[in-house]
Scaffold this active site. Structure first.
Site, mmCIF file in Angstrom:
data_model
loop_
_atom_site.group_PDB
_atom_site.id
_atom_site.type_symbol
_atom_site.label_atom_id
_atom_site.label_comp_id
_atom_site.label_asym_id
_atom_site.label_seq_id
_atom_site.Cartn_x
_atom_site.Cartn_y
_atom_site.Cartn_z
ATOM 1 N N THR A 96 -6.944 5.362 -12.982
ATOM 2 C CA THR A 96 -7.453 6.318 -14.025
ATOM 3 C C THR A 96 -7.053 5.988 -15.647
ATOM 4 O O THR A 96 -6.446 6.765 -15.753
ATOM 5 C CB THR A 96 -7.651 7.699 -13.570
ATOM 6 N N LEU A 118 -19.699 21.204 -1.972
ATOM 7 C CA LEU A 118 -20.364 22.161 -2.244
ATOM 8 C C LEU A 118 -20.186 23.638 -0.801
ATOM 9 O O LEU A 118 -20.610 24.315 -0.712
ATOM 10 C CB LEU A 118 -22.360 22.566 -2.215
ATOM 11 N N PHE A 164 -11.938 4.684 -6.041
ATOM 12 C CA PHE A 164 -12.881 6.357 -5.972
ATOM 13 C C PHE A 164 -11.983 6.141 -4.932
ATOM 14 O O PHE A 164 -12.765 7.769 -3.805
ATOM 15 C CB PHE A 164 -13.983 5.491 -5.980
ATOM 16 N N GLY A 171 -14.914 27.866 -1.928
ATOM 17 C CA GLY A 171 -13.533 27.955 -2.377
ATOM 18 C C GLY A 171 -12.407 28.448 -2.930
ATOM 19 O O GLY A 171 -13.105 28.641 -4.086
ATOM 20 N N GLY A 211 -8.341 20.873 -6.234
ATOM 21 C CA GLY A 211 -7.171 20.607 -6.759
ATOM 22 C C GLY A 211 -6.710 19.454 -6.704
ATOM 23 O O GLY A 211 -7.063 18.570 -6.489
ATOM 24 N N CYS A 224 -6.307 14.305 -9.035
ATOM 25 C CA CYS A 224 -7.277 13.869 -9.674
ATOM 26 C C CYS A 224 -8.637 14.766 -10.625
ATOM 27 O O CYS A 224 -8.077 14.565 -11.586
ATOM 28 C CB CYS A 224 -7.414 12.835 -8.937
ATOM 29 N N ASN A 271 -15.446 12.122 -10.866
ATOM 30 C CA ASN A 271 -15.072 13.011 -10.783
ATOM 31 C C ASN A 271 -15.081 14.129 -11.102
ATOM 32 O O ASN A 271 -15.070 15.189 -10.558
ATOM 33 C CB ASN A 271 -13.244 12.825 -11.342
HETATM 34 P P1 NAD Z 1 1.653 7.964 -7.665
HETATM 35 O O1 NAD Z 1 2.087 8.792 -8.129
HETATM 36 O O2 NAD Z 1 1.599 8.099 -5.543
HETATM 37 O O3 NAD Z 1 2.105 6.165 -7.541
HETATM 38 C C1 NAD Z 1 2.113 5.780 -8.719
HETATM 39 C C2 NAD Z 1 3.429 4.819 -8.263
HETATM 40 O O4 NAD Z 1 4.042 4.135 -9.597
HETATM 41 C C3 NAD Z 1 4.817 5.766 -8.095
HETATM 42 O O5 NAD Z 1 5.521 5.361 -6.342
HETATM 43 C C4 NAD Z 1 5.804 5.090 -9.428
HETATM 44 O O6 NAD Z 1 6.876 5.150 -8.881
HETATM 45 C C5 NAD Z 1 4.591 3.937 -9.399
HETATM 46 N N1 NAD Z 1 5.516 3.309 -10.467
HETATM 47 C C6 NAD Z 1 5.090 3.642 -12.309
HETATM 48 N N2 NAD Z 1 5.985 3.502 -12.758
HETATM 49 C C7 NAD Z 1 6.593 1.726 -12.536
HETATM 50 C C8 NAD Z 1 6.460 0.578 -12.713
HETATM 51 N N3 NAD Z 1 7.286 -0.008 -14.253
HETATM 52 N N4 NAD Z 1 7.281 -0.301 -11.966
HETATM 53 C C9 NAD Z 1 6.968 -0.318 -10.994
HETATM 54 N N5 NAD Z 1 6.218 0.666 -9.732
HETATM 55 C C10 NAD Z 1 5.970 1.798 -10.932
HETATM 56 O O7 NAD Z 1 0.118 7.652 -8.266
HETATM 57 P P2 NAD Z 1 -1.452 7.738 -7.550
HETATM 58 O O8 NAD Z 1 -2.163 9.296 -6.332
HETATM 59 O O9 NAD Z 1 -1.428 6.306 -6.302
HETATM 60 O O10 NAD Z 1 -2.343 6.935 -8.697
HETATM 61 C C11 NAD Z 1 -2.053 6.149 -9.313
HETATM 62 C C12 NAD Z 1 -3.217 5.698 -10.310
HETATM 63 O O11 NAD Z 1 -4.254 6.218 -9.681
HETATM 64 C C13 NAD Z 1 -3.841 7.347 -11.224
HETATM 65 O O12 NAD Z 1 -3.999 7.332 -12.867
HETATM 66 C C14 NAD Z 1 -4.101 7.812 -10.518
HETATM 67 O O13 NAD Z 1 -4.920 8.624 -11.062
HETATM 68 C C15 NAD Z 1 -5.225 6.634 -10.147
HETATM 69 N N6 NAD Z 1 -6.126 7.683 -8.757
HETATM 70 C C16 NAD Z 1 -5.559 8.314 -7.580
HETATM 71 C C17 NAD Z 1 -6.100 8.445 -6.562
HETATM 72 C C18 NAD Z 1 -5.708 9.887 -5.368
HETATM 73 O O14 NAD Z 1 -6.212 9.799 -4.511
HETATM 74 N N7 NAD Z 1 -4.135 9.370 -5.472
HETATM 75 C C19 NAD Z 1 -7.889 7.917 -6.782
HETATM 76 C C20 NAD Z 1 -8.304 7.288 -7.227
HETATM 77 C C21 NAD Z 1 -7.150 7.056 -9.100
#
Ligand code: NAD
Length: 436
Positions: free
Chosen positions: A121, A256, A155, A259, A263, A266, A214
């Site tokens: 994101t 809705l 998403f 709570g 958190g 995201c 979001n």
């Molecule tokens: P995360 O922190 O769980 O995972 C990121 C991973 O990338 C880590 O394991 C990290 O070590 C690795 N990384 C970082 N730099 C790197 C590099 N140069 N080479 C290889 N690996 C590298 O993050 P996440 O929760 O998976 O979120 C990732 C993105 O997706 C964010 O932008 C987040 O906003 C978006 N997103 C997350 C969710 C969710 O529910 N977690 C849902 C939709 C979108």
């Protein structure tokens, strides 16, 4: 088709495993060598229902592999997904250092035409920032590098991530050229075939659509929490109101639930990021800014609610916290309401005992002064109140007599409204919930 996913976190790992399940050859590049070693041994670093068997099967069948060698993974792929973290900075803006680093690595490794897709994101404009960085690095040899960039925001919901990826409500693709779009459509063919709706648009719109989704969901949560607070003043029941409005198809029932506020990794960061980049673009998102303020105040209100429930004074009291992850079915505690609530209780002088079915290890790294317990009952031993913070299933069916016997006084603060007030009163509890 060979693809590479960079980042084996919640999004990268699930995305990679699901594409492998569709029959694509996937290499997930992750810079954390320990994580890659663990994955190689079949150990999944996060709790996500169904993920372990999906990863195991696709590794065994040769469609999914992990590496720390990003350059090699990029060289072997036609499509490269960027799925690294984009955490918030103090002022709400997004820290793009991980995305920038990946763009440079891709630029160095580029060995022919590829589509580079931002799945993280990211603020509007970031895919072009990635393009410019790749071009600058790859172009150093003098030749014009050949690649496209595209946006494909994710998403998925943690705890239901596999279903969300295999059967999404929609797929949003932002692309500026026909070649990139055709390759992405080919990659997503299994979803085209099952008639998943696709929204195909330009890159900036795709990037903004993720924030809009979001921010809208967060708005529903803050809206219902404000109503809950009003209900507490005037003697209303926010759950009846949520039902009364949610059954209107134009409004919808989801998100809705009153709570402790939203958190997770995201909503808090994405609402703040959207407010920040909108201001920078000269437009204030006034609703989103209010949503953020209401959410922050809600956590403070929850601490006050617990303080009132234990007699108005936190000093010297013990509170049993049930649930630490920001929602059930995940071990993710990033920006979880439980963290702020626990810190607020401790600041007031209370001791905290806590239990969570899967998130205690992650929480322990952030909460040094909490006693972590083996179950809900041990967490409530000699406590002045039990507090449900996350609505895990085991907390919906507590043995109330046993819980009561453990507590110093029979006080239950239910921040997720999982119980009916009447039945808790009958069970001998002083019961507090949100907006009822
Ligand atoms: P995360 O922190 O769980 O995972 C990121 C991973 O990338 C880590 O394991 C990290 O070590 C690795 N990384 C970082 N730099 C790197 C590099 N140069 N080479 C290889 N690996 C590298 O993050 P996440 O929760 O998976 O979120 C990732 C993105 O997706 C964010 O932008 C987040 O906003 C978006 N997103 C997350 C969710 C969710 O529910 N977690 C849902 C939709 C979108």
């Amino acid at each position: 088709m060979n693809i590479c996913v960079i980042g084996a976190g919640y999004v990268g790992l699930v995305t990679g495993a699901c594409f492998a399940e569709f029959g694509v050859h996937v290499v997930i590049a992750e810079k954390d060598a320990e994580k890659v070693d663990a994955l190689g041994r079949g150990e999944i670093p996060i709790y996500e229902p169904g993920l372990a068997s999906l990863v195991e099967r696709n590794m065994r069948e040769g469609r999914l592999a992990f590496t720390t060698d990003t350059a090699e993974a990029v060289r072997g792929a036609l499509v490269v997904f960027i799925a690294v973290q984009t955490p918030p900075q103090q002022d709400g803006s997004t820290d793009l250092s991980a995305v920038d680093a990946v763009a440079s690595e891709i630029g160095q490794a580029l060995n022919g035409y590829k589509v580079i897709i931002t799945k993280s994101t990211v603020p509007v404009g970031t895919s072009y920032r990635v393009r410019d960085r790749i071009r600058a690095v790859a172009g150093q040899g003098g030749s014009e590098p050949s690649f496209s960039v595209a946006s494909n925001p994710e998403f998925l919901r943690e705890g239901a991530a596999i279903g969300d990826l295999m059967r999404p409500d929609r797929v949003v693709i932002g692309a500026d050229d026909e070649t990139a779009l055709a390759i992405m459509q080919d990659l997503y063919r299994p979803l085209f075939l099952n008639e998943t709706p696709f929204v195909i648009t330009n890159i900036a719109t795709a990037e903004l659509t993720k924030y809009a989704a979001n921010a809208f969901l967060a708005t529903k949560i803050s809206f219902v929490n404000e109503l809950a607070n009003l209900c507490e003043r005037i003697g209303g029941d926010v759950q009846a109101i949520a039902r009364g409005i949610g059954l209107d198809g134009r409004i919808g029932k989801k998100f809705l639930h009153a709570g402790p506020g939203f958190g997770g990794s995201c909503f808090p960061k994405d609402t703040r990021s959207a407010a920040h980049f909108a201001r920078q673009a000269g437009e204030q998102l006034e609703i989103v800014e209010a949503v953020i303020r209401v959410n922050e105040q809600q956590r403070v209100r929850m601490v006050r609610k617990i303080q009132d429930a234990v007699g108005g004074e936190l000093a010297g009291k013990t509170v049993g916290i049930l649930g630490l992850s920001f929602k059930p079915e995940t071990d993710d505690v990033r920006d979880a309401p439980a963290l702020d609530i626990i810190r607020g209780l401790q600041a007031g002088g209370a001791s905290v005992r806590a239990f969570d079915p899967v998130a205690m290890r992650a929480a322990a790294a952030l909460l040094p002064d909490v006693s972590f317990c083996k179950d809900a009952y041990e967490a409530c031993e000699d406590a002045d109140a039990a507090v449900i913070v996350t609505e895990w299933n085991p907390f919906r069916m507590l043995d109330l007599a046993r819980l009561r016997a453990k507590l110093k006084q029979p006080v239950l603060v239910d921040l997720r409204n999982v119980y009916e007030p009447e039945s808790l009163h009958k069970a001998g509890f002083e019961y507090h919930s949100v907006g009822r």
